[in-house]
Design a protein around this motif. Structure first.
Motif, PDB file in Angstrom:
ATOM      1  N   VAL A 114      63.349  32.535  48.285  1.00 43.97           N
ATOM      2  CA  VAL A 114      64.415  32.308  49.264  1.00 43.97           C
ATOM      3  C   VAL A 114      64.194  30.972  49.972  1.00 43.97           C
ATOM      4  CG1 VAL A 114      65.389  33.137  51.448  1.00 43.97           C
ATOM      5  CG2 VAL A 114      64.927  34.758  49.596  1.00 43.97           C
ATOM      6  N   ILE A 115      62.945  30.697  50.349  1.00 52.97           N
ATOM      7  CA  ILE A 115      62.626  29.432  51.021  1.00 52.97           C
ATOM      8  C   ILE A 115      62.929  28.251  50.107  1.00 52.97           C
ATOM      9  CG2 ILE A 115      60.720  28.023  51.911  1.00 52.97           C
ATOM     10  CD1 ILE A 115      59.516  30.715  52.974  1.00 52.97           C
ATOM     11  N   ASP A 116      62.553  28.359  48.832  1.00 52.80           N
ATOM     12  CA  ASP A 116      62.848  27.290  47.878  1.00 52.80           C
ATOM     13  C   ASP A 116      64.346  27.068  47.743  1.00 52.80           C
ATOM     14  OD1 ASP A 116      60.164  26.880  47.434  1.00 52.80           O
ATOM     15  OD2 ASP A 116      60.102  28.013  45.551  1.00 52.80           O
ATOM     16  N   THR A 117      65.107  28.163  47.695  1.00 55.36           N
ATOM     17  CA  THR A 117      66.566  28.056  47.607  1.00 55.36           C
ATOM     18  C   THR A 117      67.118  27.367  48.848  1.00 55.36           C
ATOM     19  OG1 THR A 117      66.692  30.052  46.253  1.00 55.36           O
ATOM     20  CG2 THR A 117      68.716  29.376  47.375  1.00 55.36           C
ATOM     21  N   ILE A 118      66.624  27.754  50.002  1.00 51.50           N
ATOM     22  CA  ILE A 118      67.069  27.128  51.261  1.00 51.50           C
ATOM     23  C   ILE A 118      66.733  25.645  51.258  1.00 51.50           C
ATOM     24  CG2 ILE A 118      66.633  27.022  53.752  1.00 51.50           C
ATOM     25  CD1 ILE A 118      66.330  30.126  53.630  1.00 51.50           C
ATOM     26  N   ASP A 119      65.518  25.292  50.801  1.00 51.14           N
ATOM     27  CA  ASP A 119      65.127  23.880  50.735  1.00 51.14           C
ATOM     28  C   ASP A 119      66.077  23.093  49.836  1.00 51.14           C
ATOM     29  OD1 ASP A 119      63.012  24.017  52.483  1.00 51.14           O
ATOM     30  OD2 ASP A 119      61.467  24.139  50.923  1.00 51.14           O
ATOM     31  N   ARG A 120      66.361  23.651  48.641  1.00 50.51           N
ATOM     32  CA  ARG A 120      67.267  22.959  47.716  1.00 50.51           C
ATOM     33  C   ARG A 120      68.650  22.813  48.341  1.00 50.51           C
ATOM     34  NH1 ARG A 120      64.752  26.228  44.078  1.00 50.51           N
ATOM     35  NH2 ARG A 120      66.489  27.671  43.978  1.00 50.51           N
ATOM     36  N   GLU A 121      69.144  23.901  48.947  1.00 51.15           N
ATOM     37  CA  GLU A 121      70.472  23.855  49.558  1.00 51.15           C
ATOM     38  C   GLU A 121      70.491  22.923  50.763  1.00 51.15           C
ATOM     39  OE1 GLU A 121      71.712  27.875  50.255  1.00 51.15           O
ATOM     40  OE2 GLU A 121      71.912  28.297  48.123  1.00 51.15           O
ATOM     41  N   LEU A 125      72.848  19.956  51.340  1.00 47.84           N
ATOM     42  CA  LEU A 125      73.661  19.859  52.555  1.00 47.84           C
ATOM     43  C   LEU A 125      73.439  18.530  53.271  1.00 47.84           C
ATOM     44  CD1 LEU A 125      73.394  23.480  54.000  1.00 47.84           C
ATOM     45  CD2 LEU A 125      75.410  22.373  53.021  1.00 47.84           C
ATOM     46  N   ALA A 126      72.201  18.045  53.260  1.00 51.38           N
ATOM     47  CA  ALA A 126      71.916  16.755  53.893  1.00 51.38           C
ATOM     48  C   ALA A 126      72.692  15.647  53.184  1.00 51.38           C
ATOM     49  CB  ALA A 126      70.417  16.469  53.867  1.00 51.38           C
ATOM     50  N   SER A 127      72.748  15.736  51.870  1.00 49.62           N
ATOM     51  CA  SER A 127      73.500  14.753  51.089  1.00 49.62           C
ATOM     52  C   SER A 127      74.991  14.849  51.408  1.00 49.62           C
ATOM     53  CB  SER A 127      73.249  14.992  49.605  1.00 49.62           C
ATOM     54  OG  SER A 127      74.041  14.150  48.835  1.00 49.62           O
ATOM     55  N   ALA A 130      75.669  13.417  54.871  1.00 52.70           N
ATOM     56  CA  ALA A 130      75.668  11.952  54.872  1.00 52.70           C
ATOM     57  C   ALA A 130      76.980  11.416  54.292  1.00 52.70           C
ATOM     58  CB  ALA A 130      74.477  11.427  54.079  1.00 52.70           C
ATOM     59  N   LEU A 131      77.438  12.028  53.200  1.00 52.33           N
ATOM     60  CA  LEU A 131      78.713  11.605  52.610  1.00 52.33           C
ATOM     61  C   LEU A 131      79.877  11.851  53.570  1.00 52.33           C
ATOM     62  CD1 LEU A 131      78.320  12.858  48.931  1.00 52.33           C
ATOM     63  CD2 LEU A 131      78.505  10.487  49.701  1.00 52.33           C
ATOM     64  N   THR A 132      79.832  13.003  54.247  1.00 54.69           N
ATOM     65  CA  THR A 132      80.893  13.342  55.197  1.00 54.69           C
ATOM     66  C   THR A 132      80.926  12.341  56.349  1.00 54.69           C
ATOM     67  OG1 THR A 132      80.684  15.680  54.624  1.00 54.69           O
ATOM     68  CG2 THR A 132      81.807  15.168  56.688  1.00 54.69           C
TER      69      THR A 132
END
Length: 184
Positions: A114-121, A125-127, A130-132
């Motif tokens: 779950v932590i790995d999934t959150i990190d990837r997401e 989301l950070a990307s 930044a685009l937004t």
């Protein structure tokens, strides 16, 4: 052991079997545990990690991972750090029943997934964030973020008021909203 392609060949010493566990006892990464994937001889910086059948392999690995910082902070030797064997032998371990160990290991692995999934997401989301931000700034600078009010004072008049000491340079662009002006 860390996925490197080149191996050092050794033809004598302590023979390890597939499934054995070893612990690194010398060097900066001491305390790191490795699973042996194939039969071979062990290097001198490792020791076989033997344990009772009453201890689940995964439980032992998570316990040692938890102790890694303590082991590294209490290493012995000056030129080459060594695992403090006395400290290692005295590490207290709260040992639940074997079935509970298995459940704990499964819960930890699920939590890490779950932590790995959150990190990837989160990275995704950070990307997206930044685009937004970039898109919003772009829209704002082109007058497309908010509806234009034709009753607003034109920018040319605002510039005329602001620049009293020198004449402002502004020009009209074709895709600029009505009432906007460009200045340098």
């Amino acid at each position: 052991m860390r996925g490197k392609k080149e191996a050092i060949s050794q033809e004598s010493g302590i023979l390890l079997q597939n499934g054995d566990k070893v612990i690194l006892v010398d060097g900066e990464n001491l305390g790191e545990v490795f699973d042996i994937n194939e039969r071979g001889y062990m290097g001198s910086t490792f020791r076989i990690l033997k344990h009772s059948q009453a201890i689940n392999n995964g439980f032992l690995e998570f316990f040692l991972a938890l102790q890694k910082k303590k082991l590294r902070e209490n290493k012995t030797g000056s030129a080459i750090p060594h695992l403090n064997k006395k400290l290692f032998a005295r590490l207290p371990c709260a040992l639940p029943p074997l079935n509970e160990q298995v459940r704990i290991v499964l819960q930890i692995k699920n939590s890490f997934q779950v932590i790995d999934t959150i990190d990837r997401e989160q990275n995704g989301l950070a990307s997206i964030a930044a685009l937004t931000k970039s898109k919003k700034l772009d829209l704002a600078m082109r007058g497309k973020l908010v509806p234009q009010d034709p009753m607003d004072e034109p920018a040319s008049e605002l510039l005329a008021r602001v620049t009293t000491s020198h004449k402002s340079n502004y020009e009209k662009l074709e895709d600029l909203p009505a009432g906007w002006a460009v200045t340098r």
